[in-house]
Design a protein around this motif. Structure first.
Motif, mmCIF file in Angstrom:
data_model
loop_
_atom_site.group_PDB
_atom_site.id
_atom_site.type_symbol
_atom_site.label_atom_id
_atom_site.label_comp_id
_atom_site.label_asym_id
_atom_site.label_seq_id
_atom_site.Cartn_x
_atom_site.Cartn_y
_atom_site.Cartn_z
ATOM 1 N N SER A 6 77.227 13.879 57.773
ATOM 2 C CA SER A 6 77.426 13.027 58.960
ATOM 3 C C SER A 6 78.782 13.225 59.642
ATOM 4 N N MET A 7 79.789 13.690 58.907
ATOM 5 C CA MET A 7 81.102 13.786 59.577
ATOM 6 C C MET A 7 81.143 14.981 60.550
ATOM 7 N N PRO A 8 81.915 14.833 61.649
ATOM 8 C CA PRO A 8 82.008 15.953 62.586
ATOM 9 C C PRO A 8 82.700 17.149 61.934
ATOM 10 N N LYS A 9 82.252 18.331 62.289
ATOM 11 C CA LYS A 9 82.836 19.546 61.683
ATOM 12 C C LYS A 9 83.033 20.635 62.745
ATOM 13 N N MET A 334 88.820 15.553 53.197
ATOM 14 C CA MET A 334 87.919 16.530 53.817
ATOM 15 C C MET A 334 87.820 16.294 55.321
ATOM 16 N N PHE A 335 87.851 15.010 55.688
ATOM 17 C CA PHE A 335 87.798 14.676 57.122
ATOM 18 C C PHE A 335 89.043 15.228 57.825
ATOM 19 N N GLU A 336 90.198 15.047 57.193
ATOM 20 C CA GLU A 336 91.447 15.565 57.781
ATOM 21 C C GLU A 336 91.421 17.088 57.887
ATOM 22 N N LEU A 337 90.864 17.724 56.860
ATOM 23 C CA LEU A 337 90.753 19.189 56.870
ATOM 24 C C LEU A 337 89.905 19.630 58.066
ATOM 25 N N ALA A 338 88.795 18.938 58.281
ATOM 26 C CA ALA A 338 87.912 19.272 59.413
ATOM 27 C C ALA A 338 88.644 19.037 60.734
ATOM 28 N N ARG A 339 89.322 17.892 60.829
ATOM 29 C CA ARG A 339 90.029 17.561 62.076
ATOM 30 C C ARG A 339 91.137 18.569 62.385
ATOM 31 N N LYS A 352 89.753 20.705 73.370
ATOM 32 C CA LYS A 352 90.532 20.141 72.251
ATOM 33 C C LYS A 352 90.615 18.619 72.384
ATOM 34 N N GLN A 353 90.891 18.163 73.600
ATOM 35 C CA GLN A 353 91.013 16.723 73.831
ATOM 36 C C GLN A 353 89.694 16.010 73.524
ATOM 37 N N ASP A 354 88.599 16.618 73.954
ATOM 38 C CA ASP A 354 87.287 16.023 73.692
ATOM 39 C C ASP A 354 87.031 15.932 72.177
ATOM 40 N N LEU A 355 87.451 16.975 71.464
ATOM 41 C CA LEU A 355 87.242 16.978 70.010
ATOM 42 C C LEU A 355 88.121 15.923 69.326
ATOM 43 N N VAL A 356 89.349 15.756 69.840
ATOM 44 C CA VAL A 356 90.231 14.719 69.290
ATOM 45 C C VAL A 356 89.540 13.364 69.420
ATOM 46 N N THR A 358 86.322 12.774 69.699
ATOM 47 C CA THR A 358 85.160 12.731 68.798
ATOM 48 C C THR A 358 85.607 12.386 67.375
ATOM 49 N N PHE A 359 86.667 13.034 66.911
ATOM 50 C CA PHE A 359 87.146 12.774 65.544
ATOM 51 C C PHE A 359 87.752 11.370 65.433
ATOM 52 N N ASP A 360 88.472 10.930 66.485
ATOM 53 C CA ASP A 360 89.045 9.578 66.444
ATOM 54 C C ASP A 360 87.947 8.541 66.314
ATOM 55 N N SER A 361 86.881 8.753 67.078
ATOM 56 C CA SER A 361 85.797 7.775 67.036
ATOM 57 C C SER A 361 85.094 7.820 65.674
#
Ligand code: 6MZ
Length: 367
Positions: A6-9, A334-339, A352-356, A358-361
């Protein structure tokens, strides 16, 4: 759903023809068998081995396998199909950014040029319907008007997955300097269609660095990003030359001597780590001695990747699960590693901003 699914990658090292679905590969072999192009029974056991037994195979055997896969997949229609499927498969496991690499191929007998090969790949990106995709402009193609299934899905925005896709063109180590330069020129022509960089790959015991250097220098000068398969087999001299070249990223980094580890760490060149691939090709004898540990502890820039999800029967979620279990890292780590992967992508600041975001949410939902 498990957290590693489920986590973004972020996937930065995936070869198109290595990421094909097992079922598609079998279907393609059957069709070519019926047409008499191949003898199905000759290739069936090889494919079944990839699909169902997923045993280890040496690096040399893997490259023989690629030659077989290429016979099955290298026509325009099939390329479009596999590109679409590979993107949809990554998106389905919550890969939110994918850098897909492939080697443009020329085959006069079917009227294929490197250019038409890549057009067929881009057509595959356009054909993606089950998820929203951005591959060239940071505008998501929601496919609303393309077919009724997509429209039905699109009604429920919360269920739609979104994926940014960018392309890397690979230079195969079997190629000549001229062929490599042709690939770089093609990448430059296709910048508006999501091509962001160049990869050097192929059988690492074939070819010499000096053959590819003129093309890579040209690419670098033109502002294309570069990633190199580096140290997949022992070759100190080449590893040294590759690190001196200062690519934006390297893949694998297995056979490094002490001096090269030192140089890598000083250079801070991010490493694309492919755990299952390294184990299955027997490049690394056991996961507990994988260099991931040393690089992770040294806070060296790292990103987990699949390499060839089809050939090695893996997925990016599986690589996260494997790293978590093997190295004792928790969900948050692992989440931090992905981020952290956001920093190493070859797409621009908007993505990059869009991904930030996505990960923040996603971070808010992490417990
Ligand atoms: C080096 C690899 C690779 O380009 O036809 N490729 N090169 N090391 C690896 N580690 C196992 N895995 C794949 O995808 C298949 C091609 O990618 C490269 C090889 O050149 C292979 O033929 P494309 O889409």
């Amino acid at each position: 759903m498990k957290w590693w699914v489920s986590m973004p990658k972020i996937e930065l090292h995936a070869h198109l023809n290595g990421s094909i679905r097992d079922s598609t590969l079998l279907e393609l072999a059957r069709v070519l068998g019926e047409k008499g192009v191949i003898v199905f029974s000759d290739v069936e056991h090889v494919i079944m081995k990839i699909c169902f037994y997923s045993d280890d195979r040496s690096l040399g055997e893997v490259f023989k396998l690629f030659d077989l896969i290429h016979i099955l997949t290298t026509d325009h229609k099939t390329l479009t199909r596999i590109t679409k499927e590979v993107v949809e498969d990554f998106a389905s496991e919550n890969v939110v950014y994918l850098e897909l690499r492939t080697t443009p191929k020329k085959n006069d007998s079917i009227g294929m040029s490197k250019h038409s090969y890549m057009e067929a790949v881009v057509e595959g990106l356009r054909a993606v319907t089950t998820v929203d995709i951005d591959f060239d402009s940071h505008k998501f193609n929601t496919q609303d008007s393309l077919n009724s299934i997509a429209m039905n899905d699109a009604c429920d925005r919360t269920k739609r997955k979104r994926i940014h896709v960018r392309l890397l063109l690979s230079i195969d180590r079997r190629e000549t300097t001229e062929a490599a330069i042709e690939t770089v020129k093609l990448a430059l022509e296709m910048r508006d269609l999501g091509v962001v960089g160049i990869d050097l790959s192929g059988n690492p015991v074939v070819g010499e660095w000096k053959t590819f250097l003129p093309a890579l220098k040209f690419a670098q000068k033109q502002g294309l990003y570069i990633t190199l398969h580096c140290g997949e087999v022992p070759n100190c001299q080449e590893v040294q030359l590759m690190l001196d070249f200062l690519p934006q990223r390297i893949g694998h980094a297995i056979f490094f001597e002490e001096e090269e580890w030192r140089q890598l760490k000083t250079s801070k060149i991010p490493v694309e780590i492919c755990l299952t691939s390294n184990i299955k090709t027997e490049s690394i004898s056991s996961i507990d001695i994988h260099h991931f540990v040393d690089l992770y502890n040294a806070k060296h820039p790292l990103v987990l990747c699949t390499d060839d999800a089809g050939v090695f029967s893996t997925s990016l979620s599986n690589e996260y699960k494997l790293a978590s279990t093997a190295f004792g890292l928790g969900k948050r780590e692992m989440f931090e590693l992905a981020r952290n992967g956001i920093e190493f992508i070859f797409a621009g600041d908007e993505v990059k901003q869009d991904l930030v975001e996505t990960f923040d949410s996603a971070a808010k939902k992490l417990n």
